[in-house]
Each structure stands twice: as C-alpha cells, then as structure tokens.
Scaffold this motif. Structure first.
Motif, PDB file in Angstrom:
ATOM      1  N   ARG A  58      56.861  26.581 -14.830  1.00 28.02           N
ATOM      2  CA  ARG A  58      57.855  27.336 -14.062  1.00 28.02           C
ATOM      3  C   ARG A  58      58.730  28.223 -14.937  1.00 28.02           C
ATOM      4  O   ARG A  58      59.059  29.350 -14.538  1.00 28.02           O
ATOM      5  N   PHE A  59      59.104  27.743 -16.103  1.00 25.56           N
ATOM      6  CA  PHE A  59      60.103  28.468 -16.879  1.00 25.56           C
ATOM      7  C   PHE A  59      59.570  29.141 -18.150  1.00 25.56           C
ATOM      8  O   PHE A  59      60.233  30.028 -18.685  1.00 25.56           O
ATOM      9  N   LEU A  60      58.399  28.726 -18.639  1.00 21.87           N
ATOM     10  CA  LEU A  60      57.902  29.287 -19.888  1.00 21.87           C
ATOM     11  C   LEU A  60      56.656  30.148 -19.695  1.00 21.87           C
ATOM     12  O   LEU A  60      56.603  31.275 -20.175  1.00 21.87           O
ATOM     13  N   VAL A  61      55.651  29.620 -19.004  1.00 24.65           N
ATOM     14  CA  VAL A  61      54.390  30.343 -18.838  1.00 24.65           C
ATOM     15  C   VAL A  61      54.413  31.232 -17.603  1.00 24.65           C
ATOM     16  O   VAL A  61      54.051  32.411 -17.657  1.00 24.65           O
ATOM     17  N   GLY A  62      54.826  30.669 -16.483  1.00 21.90           N
ATOM     18  CA  GLY A  62      54.788  31.388 -15.213  1.00 21.90           C
ATOM     19  C   GLY A  62      55.473  32.742 -15.213  1.00 21.90           C
ATOM     20  O   GLY A  62      54.902  33.723 -14.715  1.00 21.90           O
ATOM     21  N   PRO A  63      56.706  32.854 -15.755  1.00 19.94           N
ATOM     22  CA  PRO A  63      57.410  34.145 -15.698  1.00 19.94           C
ATOM     23  C   PRO A  63      56.637  35.307 -16.319  1.00 19.94           C
ATOM     24  O   PRO A  63      56.723  36.433 -15.835  1.00 19.94           O
ATOM     25  N   SER A  64      55.865  35.065 -17.383  1.00 16.00           N
ATOM     26  CA  SER A  64      55.096  36.152 -18.009  1.00 16.00           C
ATOM     27  C   SER A  64      54.087  36.725 -17.022  1.00 16.00           C
ATOM     28  O   SER A  64      53.934  37.945 -16.893  1.00 16.00           O
ATOM     29  N   TYR A  65      53.373  35.835 -16.325  1.00 15.88           N
ATOM     30  CA  TYR A  65      52.371  36.280 -15.355  1.00 15.88           C
ATOM     31  C   TYR A  65      53.027  36.823 -14.084  1.00 15.88           C
ATOM     32  O   TYR A  65      52.514  37.767 -13.468  1.00 15.88           O
ATOM     33  N   ASP A  66      54.164  36.230 -13.689  1.00 17.47           N
ATOM     34  CA  ASP A  66      54.859  36.714 -12.492  1.00 17.47           C
ATOM     35  C   ASP A  66      55.260  38.176 -12.653  1.00 17.47           C
ATOM     36  O   ASP A  66      55.135  38.979 -11.712  1.00 17.47           O
ATOM     37  N   ALA A  67      55.746  38.519 -13.847  1.00 16.51           N
ATOM     38  CA  ALA A  67      56.174  39.899 -14.100  1.00 16.51           C
ATOM     39  C   ALA A  67      54.995  40.860 -13.970  1.00 16.51           C
ATOM     40  O   ALA A  67      55.125  41.951 -13.392  1.00 16.51           O
ATOM     41  N   ILE A  68      53.828  40.475 -14.496  1.00 19.59           N
ATOM     42  CA  ILE A  68      52.625  41.309 -14.392  1.00 19.59           C
ATOM     43  C   ILE A  68      52.199  41.445 -12.928  1.00 19.59           C
ATOM     44  O   ILE A  68      51.865  42.535 -12.453  1.00 19.59           O
ATOM     45  N   CYS A  69      52.196  40.325 -12.210  1.00 18.65           N
ATOM     46  CA  CYS A  69      51.783  40.334 -10.792  1.00 18.65           C
ATOM     47  C   CYS A  69      52.710  41.215  -9.961  1.00 18.65           C
ATOM     48  O   CYS A  69      52.253  41.999  -9.122  1.00 18.65           O
ATOM     49  N   ASP A  70      54.007  41.075 -10.183  1.00 20.41           N
ATOM     50  CA  ASP A  70      54.971  41.866  -9.407  1.00 20.41           C
ATOM     51  C   ASP A  70      54.794  43.360  -9.653  1.00 20.41           C
ATOM     52  O   ASP A  70      54.983  44.177  -8.747  1.00 20.41           O
ATOM     53  N   LYS A  71      54.412  43.716 -10.876  1.00 19.46           N
ATOM     54  CA  LYS A  71      54.315  45.130 -11.229  1.00 19.46           C
ATOM     55  C   LYS A  71      52.989  45.756 -10.819  1.00 19.46           C
ATOM     56  O   LYS A  71      52.952  46.909 -10.375  1.00 19.46           O
ATOM     57  N   TYR A  72      51.894  44.981 -10.933  1.00 16.17           N
ATOM     58  CA  TYR A  72      50.569  45.602 -10.768  1.00 16.17           C
ATOM     59  C   TYR A  72      49.761  45.103  -9.567  1.00 16.17           C
ATOM     60  O   TYR A  72      48.786  45.736  -9.185  1.00 16.17           O
ATOM     61  N   ILE A  73      50.127  43.961  -9.004  1.00 20.17           N
ATOM     62  CA  ILE A  73      49.359  43.407  -7.885  1.00 20.17           C
ATOM     63  C   ILE A  73      50.096  43.679  -6.578  1.00 20.17           C
ATOM     64  O   ILE A  73      51.267  43.305  -6.441  1.00 20.17           O
ATOM     65  N   GLU A  74      49.427  44.306  -5.649  1.00 20.73           N
ATOM     66  CA  GLU A  74      50.035  44.637  -4.366  1.00 20.73           C
ATOM     67  C   GLU A  74      50.451  43.360  -3.643  1.00 20.73           C
ATOM     68  O   GLU A  74      49.660  42.452  -3.435  1.00 20.73           O
ATOM     69  N   GLY A  75      51.706  43.303  -3.252  1.00 15.08           N
ATOM     70  CA  GLY A  75      52.217  42.123  -2.561  1.00 15.08           C
ATOM     71  C   GLY A  75      52.710  41.031  -3.483  1.00 15.08           C
ATOM     72  O   GLY A  75      53.284  40.038  -3.038  1.00 15.08           O
ATOM     73  N   GLY A  76      52.485  41.196  -4.805  1.00 17.05           N
ATOM     74  CA  GLY A  76      52.914  40.183  -5.773  1.00 17.05           C
ATOM     75  C   GLY A  76      52.068  38.924  -5.698  1.00 17.05           C
ATOM     76  O   GLY A  76      51.225  38.761  -4.815  1.00 17.05           O
ATOM     77  N   CYS A  77      52.283  38.023  -6.630  1.00 21.80           N
ATOM     78  CA  CYS A  77      51.533  36.764  -6.665  1.00 21.80           C
ATOM     79  C   CYS A  77      52.120  35.908  -7.771  1.00 21.80           C
ATOM     80  O   CYS A  77      53.046  36.325  -8.472  1.00 21.80           O
TER      81      CYS A  77
END
Length: 541
Positions: free
Chosen positions: A238-257
């Motif tokens: 939740r706090f170390l690994v997830g945020p890195s991927y969340d930022a990529i998903c929010d920026k490049y994946i439609e609808g986020g993930c």
C-alpha cells in the motif's frame, strides 16, 4: 469403399501396388497439422527468474510461436540477440546486478551478526527499501516506454496475441492493460509476496505468509507472528510499491487502476509450484500449477566432469551451489565449509566464484558453472548443498536428491522449510553456520537413509501426473491465444467491497430482522400481560 479399394488393388500387379502404397505413404507423411503460431510479447524479470522464463520460451519457439522480449540495456542475463526471439531493448541507467549485489552482501553480513530484534528490523528495512527502489526503477522505465510514441505505435502495430510476464516486478502487467491484451503470468512471486494472497482465500490461521518461516501447523503465538508478517506485506504494497504503479496507471491508463486489480484481471496464472512441494491451500480455476516444469531427465556430463564423478567410487559426490545471485560466501564461512569438505570421503563439486578457500582439499573441484540438473540426476550424487532457490529445490525433488540448505535471503528459508517439514532436507541458518554445525548437518543428510527415502518419495509423487507441467503451461498459453483470453475463469469476488465479500451486510440485515422479531414478540407479550393484569384488577374492584 475399403472393400472396393482392396478389390482394385488385388487385381493389379504387385509392383504397381507397391508403387501406389509408397506414393500414398509419402503424401501422408508430408501432410502435417497446420501450425497457427501465436505472436507473444514477453516482459521477463532478470536473474534466476529469466532462467525459468527462457525454458518456457524455448518450448514456445519450438512449437512455432513468434516471441518478442523486452529487456533492459543493463540486463546481465537476457541477451539482446537470440535465435529464440526478437528483442526490444529499453535504456536503463542503473544495473540491477550491482543493485542486488550490494543488498545481498549487506544481508549476509547482518545475518552473521546473529538473530535479534534489531537485526530483524534492519533486514526488514533494507529489504523494503531495496524492493521499493527496484519497482521505482521499473516504473520509470515504463513511463519511458509510454512517452515514446514510436515504440508504442510499433507495439500496437505488431498485433500481439498476449503478454507473457513475470509479475515479481510488474511493468509487463501494466503494459498488457495499456495495450488491451490478454495476460498470462509466469509466476512464483508478485510485487508483494505470494500471488495466492491476492486471488484466492488465504486464511492466516493455516496459510503461512512468505518470510514468516512458519508451516501450515501454527500455535497461537505463531498465528500472531503470521498476522504481523501479513501486516508488513500490506504495508509494503500500500505505501511502498503500490504508489509507484498507481501514478503510472493514473497517468497512462484510461479510467486508472492499481497493480493488485491488474493482477486479478490476469487470464492465466502459470504458478511455478505444486502441492508436492507447497502446503495445501485454497486456489482458483485460472491458476495452473507448473512446479518443476523446467526439469528434464539428466543428460551425459562433460567427459572431465564424468571422470571426476566416477573417481568418487562408492562414496559418491556432493554438489554445492548458492545460485545465480551469490558468487561467494564470507571468507571465514567458505574456509569452514572447505575444511569440512576436505575431510569427507566423497568428491565435491562446488560452484564458487570468490577467493579460493585456503582450506580446500584435493577432493573438491571449484567451478564457475555446473550443469546442475545433469549432476542432480547422476546416480553418484548423494547430497545437494544449496541456498534454497525455487529452481534448485524443484530440481532436487525431481531427481530425488536430499538437500542441506543454507538460506540467505528472499524466499529461500520458506522453500527449504517445506523440505525440512517433509524430512527430505535440513536447514542451517547462516548465523549458526560453523565448521562443526556444517559437518554435523552434512553427515546427518548423508548417512540417515530417511532423507533420501523421503526425497525420492516426493520425486515419485511429483512425476506421477497425467500431463507434464511443461505441456500444461504450453496448452494454457495456446488456449489464451485461441480464445483471446480466459475471463470466464476469473471470479467476480475481486469487484466486491469487503463487507459484501464477508457478507457483513447480510449478517447485519439478519441480526436486525431477528432483533426486530424478538423485540416485537416481547412487546406483544408485554402488552398482553399488562392487559391481563388490568382486567384482573378491574374484576377485583
């Protein structure tokens, strides 16, 4: 029809009949089943994970599939040029080999200081820091890919049938979502531990969390420990690994993930484990167990190695390796091990790249590389001294060779613990490793027949399958290609909020209804009792 053909052939001269049969046979042989090879995009993880992936790619290539492998420019295991695949090289500034080497040396040094709460906290902090940095590096690479319009267009134009990736580091998972392609995972670990924990029910009462060093039989204190280790995994995700991927998903994946939901959307999980090796647990229909898929019958050894092995006579051979990431143990540990080997009547083959131990005996051959699978399958091999990597443990099971384990990091203690629980191996912790403990452990595994008997029993169980693990893996990859995914195998439980998954809302409704019914019944009785008392009082008056 067949009778007519037989009659016609029977009326012809023998020479002509033979000519016709030869011609028909040649025609039948030349007609082969059509091969509809898939176009597969592969995003592997380097190091020992690549060894597994490469074996799978070799089989896919042999069956006519076209493969494209994405690799880092600093990759130390994945070559740019290969007869198996076309590569796409992505620029990366930092070498992951150097990155891991610094961490591993520090891990071994800390373990040698002995077990304590302070050592545990330090090792945990270093591990979480290393994992976070590794994922951060790869999400930066992923952003680089998405920002490269030519590369993105090339990936889209290639019309891939699916993405095959190892989700221990997960850029391939995000890329599959971005390209809207079916996803097959070649998996042992995900970004936050064991993949089962995000796709299948995983009661902590009997399913040990990776790193906990527990089995499926836990007392109260051990279940508390298991819960604490699970909280570390949740914190990591939740706090170390997830945020890195969340930022990529929010920026490049439609609808986020988020990365966990992307993993749950995978069509097939090719899980590099099985229940001969692992503890029984709940699973899902899209999880295909392919543990030991890389194992094959042993091939003949090179002549010089075969001569050395045969020179051992009735005493046999001990082989030792600590895997792809560790070149050498600390010097004093290596000297202790070498001195014990020198006392043994067996011959020893030791993969060791560090400084040559000063106590090395004439019976020990030091090598930079060894044909591990072929040595494990050799009848002269008596014991396998290993670090406990998944590949080595599964190959030891396949060939029925007992293991003396020296776990160093990651999942190695957990892997060896599964063998120790089945009395097919023994563990010596690095903190406890000395000449005396190593000699005692080695002699125990060598001379107690139960270790070899138990390991050979595991080998028989592992081999007793209707379909080989490799054939299973290839079938399901091709299944996804043929059917453009396998979404019907995924459960909808992932879409439920936690209170729906555990039926908390249903329980609340039932409790409310029961409470209302009880209170209503109580109110009616109370009303009737009060009315009865009033009537009695009226009559008395």
């Amino acid at each position: 029809m067949f009778a007519s053909v037989s009659f016609i052939l029977g009326a012809m001269p023998l020479k002509q009949v033979c000519g016709i049969l030869v011609f028909l046979s040649a025609c039948l042989i030349s007609i082969t089943p059509p091969c509809h090879g898939g176009n597969i995009l592969v995003f592997p993880v380097d190091g020992s994970h690549w060894i597994n992936m490469k074996i799978l790619l070799e089989e896919l290539h042999a069956r006519g599939h076209s493969l494209t492998v994405m690799r880092a420019s600093t990759s130390w295991y994945i070559p740019e040029k290969s007869s198996l695949y076309t590569s796409i090289t992505i620029e990366m500034n930092e070498s992951l080999e150097d990155f891991f080497d610094v961490y591993l040396q520090e891990q071994m040094r800390a373990q040698r200081e002995g077990a304590s709460a302070l050592t545990f906290l330090k090792l945990t902090k270093d591990f979480l820091s290393m994992i976070t940095e590794a994922h951060s590096l790869w999400t930066d690479v992923l952003a680089q890919i998405f920002e490269d319009e030519k590369m993105v267009q090339s990936l889209k134009d290639s019309k891939y049938d699916l993405v095959l990736t190892d989700p221990a580091i997960a850029p391939g998972v995000v890329l599959a979502k971005y390209l809207k392609l079916p996803l097959v995972l070649n998996v042992r670990w995900i970004t936050s531990g064991d993949g089962h924990f995000v796709i299948a029910p995983s009661p902590l009462s009997y399913i040990p969390v990776p790193g906990s060093g527990l089995t499926d039989k836990m007392n109260f204190i051990q279940r508390v420990k298991n819960m604490l280790f699970y909280s570390i995994i949740l914190f990591q995700q939740r706090f170390l690994v997830g945020p890195s991927y969340d930022a990529i998903c929010d920026k490049y994946i439609e609808g986020g993930c988020d990365i966990i939901s992307l993993l749950q959307e995978a069509d097939i999980w090719l899980f590099r484990s099985d229940f001969v090796f692992d503890f029984p647990r709940p699973t899902m229909p899209n999880v295909i167990y392919i543990g030991g898929f890389q194992c094959k019958p042993a091939q003949p050894l090179p002549a010089d190695l075969e001569d050395f092995v045969q020179s051992a006579g009735e005493h046999g051979v001990i082989i030792m390796t600590l895997g792809t990431l560790v070149n050498a143990l600390p010097k004093n540990v290596a000297d202790d091990i070498a001195s014990i080997f020198a006392k043994m009547p067996q011959k020893v083959i030791w993969r060791h790249k560090g400084e040559r131990p000063s106590t090395l005996g004439n019976n020990t051959m030091i090598v930079d590389w060894m044909p591990q699978k072929d040595l494990l399958g050799h009848p002269q091999t008596k014991v396998f001294v290993a670090h406990g990597g998944t590949n080595g443990v599964q190959e030891a099971i396949y060939h029925g060779v007992p293991v003396l384990g020296i776990p160093l990091f990651f999942d190695q203690y957990d892997n060896l613990l599964r063998l120790q629980e089945r009395k097919a191996g023994k563990i010596i912790q690095l903190a406890d490793l000395s000449g005396q403990s190593f000699e005692q452990g080695l002699n125990e595994v060598l001379h107690q027949d139960s270790y070899r008997e138990n390991m050979q029993r595991l080998s028989r169980l592992h081999r007793d399958q209707p379909i080989s693990p490799m054939d299973q893996a290839i079938f399901w990859v091709e299944y996804v290609i043929r059917n453009k995914g396998a979404p019907y195998l995924r459960t909808e439980a992932y879409q439920m909020p936690w209170y729906t998954y555990y039926c908390i809302d249903v329980l609340l409704l039932l409790l409310t209804a029961t409470s209302v019914l009880l209170l209503s019944t109580l109110a009616i009785f109370r009303f009737l009792c009060c009315r009865s008392r009033r009537k009695t009082k009226t009559k008395q008056n």
